[in-house]
Design a protein around this motif. Structure first.
Motif, PDB file in Angstrom:
ATOM      1  N   GLU A 239      -1.449 -18.070  -2.443  1.00 61.16           N
ATOM      2  CA  GLU A 239      -2.709 -17.404  -2.124  1.00 61.16           C
ATOM      3  C   GLU A 239      -2.653 -15.904  -2.351  1.00 61.16           C
ATOM      4  OE1 GLU A 239      -5.206 -18.837   1.342  1.00 61.16           O
ATOM      5  OE2 GLU A 239      -3.223 -19.544   1.914  1.00 61.16           O
ATOM      6  N   PHE A 240      -1.466 -15.404  -2.722  1.00 61.87           N
ATOM      7  CA  PHE A 240      -1.303 -13.958  -2.925  1.00 61.87           C
ATOM      8  C   PHE A 240      -2.179 -13.487  -4.078  1.00 61.87           C
ATOM      9  CE2 PHE A 240       0.619 -10.333  -5.025  1.00 61.87           C
ATOM     10  CZ  PHE A 240       0.944  -9.494  -3.981  1.00 61.87           C
ATOM     11  N   LEU A 241      -2.806 -12.370  -3.863  1.00 56.75           N
ATOM     12  CA  LEU A 241      -3.749 -11.878  -4.864  1.00 56.75           C
ATOM     13  C   LEU A 241      -3.532 -10.382  -5.068  1.00 56.75           C
ATOM     14  CD1 LEU A 241      -7.459 -12.713  -4.899  1.00 56.75           C
ATOM     15  CD2 LEU A 241      -6.891 -10.362  -4.453  1.00 56.75           C
ATOM     16  N   TYR A 242      -3.697  -9.923  -6.272  1.00 53.32           N
ATOM     17  CA  TYR A 242      -3.670  -8.480  -6.506  1.00 53.32           C
ATOM     18  C   TYR A 242      -4.654  -8.157  -7.612  1.00 53.32           C
ATOM     19  CZ  TYR A 242      -2.019  -3.704  -6.743  1.00 53.32           C
ATOM     20  OH  TYR A 242      -1.964  -2.342  -6.691  1.00 53.32           O
ATOM     21  N   ASN A 243      -5.642  -7.338  -7.267  1.00 54.45           N
ATOM     22  CA  ASN A 243      -6.625  -6.966  -8.287  1.00 54.45           C
ATOM     23  C   ASN A 243      -7.143  -5.560  -8.017  1.00 54.45           C
ATOM     24  OD1 ASN A 243      -8.602  -7.087  -6.263  1.00 54.45           O
ATOM     25  ND2 ASN A 243      -9.196  -9.178  -6.776  1.00 54.45           N
ATOM     26  N   GLY A 244      -8.151  -5.164  -8.730  1.00 60.44           N
ATOM     27  CA  GLY A 244      -8.664  -3.799  -8.651  1.00 60.44           C
ATOM     28  C   GLY A 244      -9.373  -3.460  -7.357  1.00 60.44           C
ATOM     29  N   PHE A 245      -9.435  -4.416  -6.426  1.00 64.63           N
ATOM     30  CA  PHE A 245     -10.103  -4.141  -5.155  1.00 64.63           C
ATOM     31  C   PHE A 245      -9.110  -3.973  -4.005  1.00 64.63           C
ATOM     32  CE2 PHE A 245     -13.259  -6.109  -7.829  1.00 64.63           C
ATOM     33  CZ  PHE A 245     -14.309  -5.217  -7.685  1.00 64.63           C
ATOM     34  N   CYS A 246      -7.813  -3.962  -4.359  1.00 66.05           N
ATOM     35  CA  CYS A 246      -6.789  -3.836  -3.317  1.00 66.05           C
ATOM     36  C   CYS A 246      -6.502  -2.363  -3.027  1.00 66.05           C
ATOM     37  CB  CYS A 246      -5.516  -4.576  -3.732  1.00 66.05           C
ATOM     38  SG  CYS A 246      -5.802  -6.322  -4.051  1.00 66.05           S
ATOM     39  N   GLY A 247      -7.536  -1.614  -2.780  1.00 61.67           N
ATOM     40  CA  GLY A 247      -7.390  -0.170  -2.639  1.00 61.67           C
ATOM     41  C   GLY A 247      -7.018   0.295  -1.249  1.00 61.67           C
ATOM     42  N   ALA A 248      -7.316  -0.508  -0.232  1.00 59.62           N
ATOM     43  CA  ALA A 248      -7.118  -0.043   1.143  1.00 59.62           C
ATOM     44  C   ALA A 248      -5.654   0.315   1.397  1.00 59.62           C
ATOM     45  CB  ALA A 248      -7.576  -1.109   2.123  1.00 59.62           C
ATOM     46  N   ASN A 249      -5.474   1.312   2.226  1.00 60.99           N
ATOM     47  CA  ASN A 249      -4.140   1.776   2.598  1.00 60.99           C
ATOM     48  C   ASN A 249      -3.576   0.833   3.663  1.00 60.99           C
ATOM     49  OD1 ASN A 249      -1.943   3.160   3.560  1.00 60.99           O
ATOM     50  ND2 ASN A 249      -3.022   5.087   3.902  1.00 60.99           N
ATOM     51  N   GLN A 250      -2.492   0.133   3.313  1.00 59.24           N
ATOM     52  CA  GLN A 250      -1.953  -0.862   4.244  1.00 59.24           C
ATOM     53  C   GLN A 250      -0.842  -0.329   5.140  1.00 59.24           C
ATOM     54  OE1 GLN A 250      -0.771  -4.366   2.088  1.00 59.24           O
ATOM     55  NE2 GLN A 250      -2.816  -5.225   2.255  1.00 59.24           N
ATOM     56  N   SER A 251      -0.550   0.969   5.033  1.00 55.64           N
ATOM     57  CA  SER A 251       0.603   1.504   5.769  1.00 55.64           C
ATOM     58  C   SER A 251       0.524   1.215   7.261  1.00 55.64           C
ATOM     59  CB  SER A 251       0.708   3.007   5.544  1.00 55.64           C
ATOM     60  OG  SER A 251       0.752   3.279   4.177  1.00 55.64           O
ATOM     61  N   LYS A 252      -0.681   1.387   7.819  1.00 48.81           N
ATOM     62  CA  LYS A 252      -0.809   1.213   9.271  1.00 48.81           C
ATOM     63  C   LYS A 252      -0.519  -0.227   9.685  1.00 48.81           C
ATOM     64  CE  LYS A 252      -3.916   2.246  13.100  1.00 48.81           C
ATOM     65  NZ  LYS A 252      -5.259   2.726  13.454  1.00 48.81           N
ATOM     66  N   PHE A 253      -0.849  -1.133   8.801  1.00 51.96           N
ATOM     67  CA  PHE A 253      -0.616  -2.548   9.061  1.00 51.96           C
ATOM     68  C   PHE A 253       0.873  -2.814   9.305  1.00 51.96           C
ATOM     69  CE2 PHE A 253      -1.146  -7.131   7.813  1.00 51.96           C
ATOM     70  CZ  PHE A 253      -2.148  -7.419   8.723  1.00 51.96           C
ATOM     71  N   LEU A 254       1.714  -1.990   8.678  1.00 49.92           N
ATOM     72  CA  LEU A 254       3.159  -2.177   8.791  1.00 49.92           C
ATOM     73  C   LEU A 254       3.683  -1.832  10.176  1.00 49.92           C
ATOM     74  CD1 LEU A 254       4.156  -0.624   5.369  1.00 49.92           C
ATOM     75  CD2 LEU A 254       4.322  -3.039   5.987  1.00 49.92           C
ATOM     76  N   VAL A 255       2.923  -1.026  10.915  1.00 44.67           N
ATOM     77  CA  VAL A 255       3.363  -0.655  12.258  1.00 44.67           C
ATOM     78  C   VAL A 255       3.566  -1.927  13.081  1.00 44.67           C
ATOM     79  CG1 VAL A 255       2.702   0.528  14.387  1.00 44.67           C
ATOM     80  CG2 VAL A 255       2.237   1.581  12.169  1.00 44.67           C
ATOM     81  N   GLY A 256       2.623  -2.858  12.956  1.00 45.56           N
ATOM     82  CA  GLY A 256       2.766  -4.119  13.655  1.00 45.56           C
ATOM     83  C   GLY A 256       3.620  -5.104  12.882  1.00 45.56           C
ATOM     84  N   ALA A 257       3.367  -5.228  11.591  1.00 49.76           N
ATOM     85  CA  ALA A 257       4.030  -6.268  10.803  1.00 49.76           C
ATOM     86  C   ALA A 257       5.531  -6.054  10.689  1.00 49.76           C
ATOM     87  CB  ALA A 257       3.400  -6.348   9.414  1.00 49.76           C
TER      88      ALA A 257
END
Lengths: 341, 342
Positions: free
Chosen positions: B48-66
């Motif tokens: 289900e992994f996807l990567y395209n031109g809409f993956c712009g959001a900054n995911q750094s904060k997500f890593l705080v929990g993950a």
């Protein structure tokens, strides 16, 4: 049916404002919201949707309830005035128009919310049919006809002409006052547009969203589904979905300390917030998955259980457009209900 | 983009197979071709992994929990997860700054993350496509500099440069300033075009009269619905309990009796992240009312640069920002007064 050329539309606005306040979609700071009409207002009847829904006109974002004044040991209480002037909300889309009947069941049930009631009594809804729906629209799921919206008056814009048809007593009353600005019209242009738009509605990607799972399975079974964890795992816990939603109805009553008294007001609240329904013992939903589940259980399960199968959603698609992480009611419905769309 | 995705999936599988990581923070498809969601994938879920031109959001904060598996949203009765290996973070060059800054602030445990730098040539902002009147979207395809959009009303196309995220128009460059490994060396990555001056809008605001500037911010900030999306998405806003969420603080994360607090909320937040904001632009991206919140932060960045010398927060994971390090050369606080009098 009546009509007026869009080039003459200010005559209609002026005629309405002669006897009532007029609110309609106006652009401010680049976004369109319902706001008061003025000559300088940038009216945007072409916008498919306002950011906040039209519920803001009856259940406002913020509303004063009462004031307490303190002088020495004396406290006086002054109730805020209920809406006492007639007003017209012009340009309400079919989805938002349906939301009022969902909100009525909450606010007009005993004990009646007199603030809301006063606005409903004084407000006349002029709805506006859609002619360019977007991929996020799914009002059809709820039996809403975007080409034939509910309201006291229904209106259509075909080419450069606005068509107008009163639907209720209130609508008739308003129309009577405006007759001088209208010409009579036959229904053929509107009917042609309706047929054309129905073809477009048929092409929408979410037109076959199926929600029967939520009304055909026990609430506890749905409540206990393990998918809630995954669904909510990237929820930011912001209040965007609740605040742009036409049917979200929760509010908080707060006191603002002015230094020499208290202003008591109510404001929209969000079940996504961690202090939502905070009580003396704390909060009853400690994690975001619980808060997230509450919102969608309310819309898809609790509301239909208590209101003859009526979902607390009108398919406006605002949550699909606005969620920062692309979570929305459609994703929940498809994941849990396997709904086709 | 497709080639990058293939390379990326190959690399992710390799890192999972050799035991470096056991999961990756990536993207999952949404309802449409453009509304991707962040998600954590294990090896089994990579389909289900996807990567395209809409993956712009900054995911750094997500890593705080993950990164810690201390995902704040886990159900209270969910089973304890197994002791995890590292989580794989995919960092576009701009994401590196927030990543470094979070490590710097001890909000992210870098020993639990394996960071892979991925190249980027600009991400698409769906709102900019829709603002062109292109609606009823059923498909989007990137072909070089052209974005082809299929809609129920017919086919449309626009220049990619016109529909990329604001942050991409002022791209900080293709160099990764953080990460354990790069998908392709920065030198070999495609060049990025900076099409706008980052401080141009700030300069415009500075050139306004006080009354004009007040009017500008009033018209923008009065749109605020206090949804807190800006705060919740902001990688610099990682306080465990925000003052606005504290019922005893006297302020709330909701609307107040008048719009004073809406105005103040954003100004207080801008002060709070001053010197730490990397200018990632998430606040403006997530705002449902399209308030240009990044301009508040940029004004602070511009002032800090002028008062204390050029500083980019998150350039390294060790730097001390000018607002938290004293030097004798620092300007006197009275500079505020002097400027205010102009």
């Amino acid at each position: 049916m009546f009509k007026i050329a869009l080039s003459d539309i200010t005559r209609l606005y002026d005629a309405i404002t002669a006897s009532a306040e007029l609110y309609l979609p106006v652009e401010k700071g680049g976004e369109v919201e319902f706001g008061p009409y003025s000559e300088s207002a940038l009216v945007r009847l072409d916008a498919l949707q306002t950011v906040k829904s039209a519920k803001d006109m009856f259940f406002p974002f913020q509303e004063d309830m009462m004031k307490f004044h303190m002088e020495g040991k004396n406290i006086s209480v002054e109730a805020a005035a209920r809406k006492d002037k007639d007003f017209v909300v012009f340009g309400v889309r079919a989805c938002d128009a349906r939301s009022f009947s969902i909100l009525d069941k909450v606010f007009l049930a005993e004990p009646v919310d007199t603030y809301y009631q006063a606005r409903r009594e004084h407000g006349t809804v002029v709805s506006l049919a859609c002619h360019r729906p977007e991929e996020t629209c799914f009002c059809q799921t709820f039996g809403i006809d975007a080409t034939n919206p509910e309201g006291d008056v229904a209106a259509w814009i075909v080419d450069d002409v606005l068509y107008w048809e009163a639907r209720t007593e209130k609508g008739e009353k308003l129309t009577k006052k405006l007759e001088s600005v209208f010409d009579t019209a036959d229904t053929s242009s509107v009917e042609k547009q309706q047929a054309d738009v129905k073809k477009i509605l048929n092409k929408l990607p979410l037109k076959e969203l199926d929600l029967t799972y939520f009304t055909s399975h026990p609430e506890l079974e749905i409540f206990k589904r393990s998918e809630w964890n995954e669904l909510s795992s990237h929820c930011l816990g912001c209040g965007t979905c609740t605040f742009v939603c036409p049917t979200c109805q929760c509010y908080d009553v707060r006191d603002y300390d002015t230094g020499h008294g208290i202003e008591r007001y109510r404001c929209w609240d969000s079940c996504m917030y961690r202090d939502f329904t905070m009580m003396a013992h704390g909060t009853n939903r400690k994690s975001q998955v619980e808060r997230f589940r509450q919102r969608f259980m309310h819309k898809l399960v609790y509301n239909p259980l208590r209101n003859n199968g009526e979902f607390s959603c009108v398919g406006c698609g605002r949550c699909l457009k606005k969620c920062p992480n692309s979570l929305n009611i459609v994703k929940v419905a498809k994941t849990l209900g396997g709904g086709q769309a | 983009m497709r080639e990058i995705k293939e390379l990326l999936v190959q690399k992710i599988n390799e890192l999972m197979d050799n035991g470096t990581v056991d999961r990756v923070v990536g993207w999952k498809a949404g309802e449409f071709c453009y509304d991707v969601s962040p998600a954590v994938f294990t090896k089994d879920e990579m389909g289900e992994f996807l990567y395209n031109g809409f993956c712009g959001a900054n995911q750094s904060k997500f890593l705080v929990g993950a990164a810690t598996m201390d995902i704040p949203f886990r159900a209270p009765n969910a089973p304890e997860p197994p002791a995890p290996k590292k989580v794989l973070a995919l960092l576009k060059p701009c994401d590196c700054y927030s990543y470094n800054q979070l490590i710097n602030e001890h909000r992210l445990d870098a020993s639990k993350v394996y960071a892979l730098g991925i190249p980027c040539t600009g991400m698409i902002d769906i709102n900019k496509i829709k603002a062109k009147g292109i609606v009823g979207i059923t498909g989007i395809e990137e072909k070089g500099d052209i974005v082809k959009v299929k809609t129920i009303y017919g086919d449309e196309e626009c220049k990619k440069s016109e529909v990329i995220l604001e942050r991409c128009t002022v791209c900080k460059g293709k160099k990764h300033v953080a990460g354990d490994e790069l998908l392709i060396p920065d030198e070999e990555a495609p060049e990025v075009e900076v099409s706008a001056d980052r401080m141009a809008e700030v300069a415009k605001l500075e050139a306004m009269t006080e009354a004009e500037r007040f009017e500008f911010w009033r018209s923008q900030l009065s749109k605020c619905i206090r949804c807190n999306a800006c705060r919740n998405a902001c990688p610099a806003c990682t306080c465990r309990t925000c003052v606005f969420d504290n019922p005893n603080s006297g302020v709330a994360a909701k609307v107040n009796t008048n719009d004073f607090e809406e105005n103040m909320f954003h100004i207080i937040r801008a002060f709070h992240v001053a010197g730490r904001c990397t200018d990632c632009g998430e606040c403006s991206r997530v705002c449902p009312q399209n308030i240009p919140l990044h301009l508040l932060n940029r004004k602070f960045i511009k002032d800090i640069n002028e008062f204390y010398g050029e500083y980019q927060s998150g350039e390294t994971a060790e730097s001390r920002g000018p607002l938290i390090s004293y030097t004798k050369e620092d300007c006197e606080p009275s500079i505020v007064l002097e400027r205010g009098n102009n």
